[in-house]
Design an enzyme around this catalytic site. Structure first.
Site, PDB file in Angstrom:
ATOM      1  N   ASP A  75      21.462  56.912  82.206  1.00 13.38           N
ATOM      2  CA  ASP A  75      22.304  58.018  82.891  1.00 13.38           C
ATOM      3  C   ASP A  75      23.848  57.594  81.627  1.00 13.38           C
ATOM      4  OD1 ASP A  75      22.966  55.639  84.266  1.00 13.38           O
ATOM      5  OD2 ASP A  75      24.352  56.175  85.508  1.00 13.38           O
ATOM      6  N   HIS A 158      28.637  44.025  86.409  1.00 16.93           N
ATOM      7  CA  HIS A 158      27.915  45.422  86.310  1.00 16.93           C
ATOM      8  C   HIS A 158      26.203  45.280  85.665  1.00 16.93           C
ATOM      9  CE1 HIS A 158      25.632  49.718  87.078  1.00 16.93           C
ATOM     10  NE2 HIS A 158      25.369  49.599  85.451  1.00 16.93           N
ATOM     11  N   ASP A 179      30.067  51.443  84.373  1.00 19.86           N
ATOM     12  CA  ASP A 179      29.932  50.817  85.691  1.00 19.86           C
ATOM     13  C   ASP A 179      30.832  49.774  85.938  1.00 19.86           C
ATOM     14  OD1 ASP A 179      28.829  53.344  86.306  1.00 19.86           O
ATOM     15  OD2 ASP A 179      26.751  52.641  85.627  1.00 19.86           O
ATOM     16  N   HIS A 396      27.728  48.045  91.718  1.00 22.50           N
ATOM     17  CA  HIS A 396      29.315  49.161  91.550  1.00 22.50           C
ATOM     18  C   HIS A 396      30.197  48.470  92.582  1.00 22.50           C
ATOM     19  CE1 HIS A 396      26.943  52.257  89.048  1.00 22.50           C
ATOM     20  NE2 HIS A 396      25.730  51.479  90.022  1.00 22.50           N
ATOM     21  N   HIS A 418      32.177  59.567  87.971  1.00 22.77           N
ATOM     22  CA  HIS A 418      30.438  59.038  87.699  1.00 22.77           C
ATOM     23  C   HIS A 418      30.100  59.037  89.587  1.00 22.77           C
ATOM     24  CE1 HIS A 418      26.839  55.807  88.031  1.00 22.77           C
ATOM     25  NE2 HIS A 418      27.124  56.334  86.354  1.00 22.77           N
TER      26      HIS A 418
END
EC number: 3.1.27.-
Length: 684
Positions: A75, A158, A179, A396, A418
């Site tokens: 993503d 992350h 992230d 996260h 996000h």
């Protein structure tokens, strides 16, 4: 009114083309001072083909100067091969070394397991391979500059290689977190808090206002759930992406199996076509992990597991008895995890553990609502009898970590990306509440939708640094410094022309101007008129021709029927040359100037000749003993005890003390000096 050029505008624009009030297809466009940057270029895991792309059609890819990829998750980088190979993008692309190594294999797996036709595929294995040559790498904390954009990156936690990018344009700083996680886990360090405070923070909001359970409690719940499944004779499915959280879960399971001998006969499989390649990458980049792993590597590599076997495909799997299989992809849209789920979902002894964040529209998200049946990839309906547990290992930040991070940086502007729409709205409201009564810290929180722009204004000061020869001496108050203003990207320097080649790629050139002007009058008359104008005319000879130097930089040479002006072109010299030209044309065209010349402007009078002859003349008038010479420039005349001093250069007379009232002596000496001067310099 004409529009302000983009480079001079104070407007900064941030526009999400993806990840605006959604999770997936992260792609943020930043525009400032004529520069355009793309932050991440991902796909939406719940969509397919062109539908999965960010809203790229709203921009011209050829205008993007720089593309920064935060980490290897689909993503955030899944659309990169398409963008690099299928669009007009000509800018530069950067990611960390570990991200580039894993990107290659992760996207290769995505191409292979995508359950769509070849025509609908965004890119091929060849496109992916060719995109590798266009990607440059950056080390953590290494400062790079592209088209006047300075940028560097910090550890984001992350996943391995994940980076937060600090970007500086014309003095305005922006931090993009991608992230990130502020909690250290078994193999990754926590995200760093930069020591430089940004003006803008673009931050993820995946978990909104949720607070994560403690790591120890989460790991214990995970291990107990897996233990319960195999104890009842079931098969445990843990859908994960091939890289990222999978490695954390493998470390946990391997340690748990080691501490429970009764489980040694039950196999754990890491089922991914990338299994071996992925583990090789993790074994290589241990230096990008936390201190615990770096110390352990000196004894043994923690990623060489004792109780876990690699499983490349279903062909190599003997599905007999209880087992634990960690299979990709994480949201079970296709691939091994989907095959195993469809095979096992009808047996209540089996269980599936969702261990990461799930996007809307995916099977993983769907089964969390515990439906009675599911639809297979072939369209068949199957009852869902296996247990479904959600234990989030998604790295996260939660609300506590996010708010502490913002509190440490105190950015004037926070842009939320996000995050699912409702979660993001709750986080925005919580942050506004936190700072609404704080008079010392003012923070604006924005949560733009996809394609919606946030426009901010930053008026930066323009400071010019004096460098090189001009900076050798400390300037004094009121002193004027003259030089060339050089602008490079967003930096201004004032340089002496002689320093141009040292500090820039510019070459120093001089232009010599030559101008011929008709002139038939006496050259000494021209000298006289120019002297009246400037007060400083130097008489020269150039190639045996009479010449004048005027204003120290303009040379006037006598030629038959004309005069020739020569000078080095620059704004001040050009102005002086125009002035001299005007005088020459006026003298040439106006005969009254010649007739009215009271001063006799022949050749320059030799001072020693004039002095000697004047001395003889005054001796004849007043007597030999009355006249004497002082300092070569003063003639002294003494009569009846009264003294008058004549300045030979100015032909002015001053009487000494006690002689002031004898005006006749002063007048006689002055008149004699003037008459002799006129006799020696007759008008032509």
């Amino acid at each position: 009114m004409s529009a302000i050029p983009a480079e001079e505008s104070d407007q900064l624009l941030i526009r999400p083309l993806g990840a605006g009030q959604e999770v997936g297809r992260s792609c943020i466009i930043l525009e400032f001072k004529g520069r355009k940057i793309m932050l991440d270029c991902g796909i939406h895991p719940g969509l397919e083909g062109m539908d999965a792309l960010p809203y790229i059609d709203l921009i011209d890819p050829a205008e993007i100067d720089l593309l920064l990829i935060s980490h290897f998750h689909l993503d955030h980088c899944g659309a990169l091969p398409w963008f690099l190979q299928k669009t007009s993008f000509k800018g530069r692309t950067f990611m960390t070394h570990a991200t580039k190594a894993i990107y290659r294999w992760l996207l290769s797996d995505y191409v292979k397991v995508s359950n769509i036709s070849a025509d609908d595929m965004l890119y091929t294995e060849t496109d992916l391979e060719e995109s590798m040559d266009k990607i440059e790498t950056i080390n953590f904390h290494e400062v790079k500059e592209v088209a006047g954009i300075k940028f560097w990156c910090y550890h984001a936690g992350h996943v391995l290689g994940a980076a937060m990018f600090m970007i500086e344009i014309a003095g305005v700083k922006l931090l993009y977190t991608g992230d990130f996680s502020r909690q250290e886990d078994r193999h990754l360090m926590a995200a760093e808090i930069p020591n430089i405070k940004p003006d803008i923070l673009i931050i993820e909001s995946t978990y909104g206002t949720h607070i994560h359970e403690k790591r120890e409690e989460r790991e214990a719940r995970f291990c107990n759930t897996v233990h319960d499944i195999v104890n009842r004779g079931g098969r445990g499915l843990i859908p994960v992406f091939a890289l990222g959280r999978a490695q954390e879960l493998l470390l946990i399971l391997d340690e748990y199996w080691q501490n429970h001998p009764e489980l040694h006969d039950i196999p754990i499989y890491y089922a991914s076509s990338l299994a071996k390649k992925c583990m090789a990458v993790y074994q290589t980049y241990v230096n990008a992990m936390n201190d615990k792993i770096r110390k352990q590597i000196n004894i043994n590599n923690p990623f060489v597991f004792k109780h876990i076997s690699n499983l490349k495909s279903m062909d190599h799997f003997d599905d007999i008895g209880p087992s634990v299989v960690m299979a990709s992809p994480g949201m079970m849209q296709s691939g091994l995890s989907r095959e195993l789920f469809e095979s096992w979902c009808t047996d209540k002894r089996n269980g599936v553990i969702i261990a990461g964040y799930c996007v809307e529209g995916t099977l993983a998200k769907h089964i969390m609502s515990e439906p009675e049946e599911i639809t297979t990839m072939s369209g068949q309906k199957l009852p869902l009898k296996m247990s479904v547990d959600y234990i989030s290992f998604s790295a996260h930040t939660d609300y506590q970590q996010t708010s502490e991070f913002i509190r440490a940086l105190k950015p004037p502007h926070v842009i939320l990306v996000h995050g699912e729409q409702n979660e993001m709205a709750r986080l925005k409201a919580a942050l506004i509440r936190e700072y609404e009564d704080n008079d010392e810290v003012h923070i604006e929180v924005h949560n733009p939708r996809n394609t919606e722009a946030v426009t901010l204004n930053f008026r930066g000061e323009k400071l010019a640094k004096v460098m090189g020869f001009l900076a050798d001496k400390k300037p004094e108050q009121g002193q004027r410094v003259s030089g060339i203003l050089v602008k490079r990207n967003f930096n201004y320097h004032i340089l002496s022309p002689c320093d141009l080649s040292n500090y820039t790629d510019l070459a120093m050139s001089t232009v010599k101007q030559t101008q011929a002007i008709p002139y038939t009058g006496p050259f000494n008359l021209l000298c006289y008129q120019l002297q009246k104008l400037t007060g400083d005319v130097e008489e020269l000879e150039i190639q045996e021709k009479p010449a004048l130097k005027v204003f120290k930089n303009i040379t006037v040479i006598q030629e038959p029927g004309m005069v020739v002006l020569e000078w080095l072109a620059n704004p001040s010299n050009d102005m002086y040359a125009d002035t001299v030209t005007t005088v020459i044309l006026e003298v040439q065209s106006n005969p009254k100037i010649r007739k009215g010349a009271v001063q006799k402007v022949s050749k320059k009078l030799e001072m020693h000749v004039y002095s000697k002859r004047l001395e003889i003349m005054l001796q004849d008038i007043f007597g030999e003993d009355c006249v004497s010479v002082k300092d070569d420039s003063i003639l002294s005349v003494t009569v009846d005890g009264k003294t008058a001093n004549l300045n030979l250069e100015t032909r002015t007379v001053e009487c000494e003390e006690g002689s002031e009232d004898d005006e006749s002596l002063r007048e006689m000496v002055e008149l004699a000096a003037q008459r002799l001067y006129e006799a020696l310099t007759p008008v032509h």
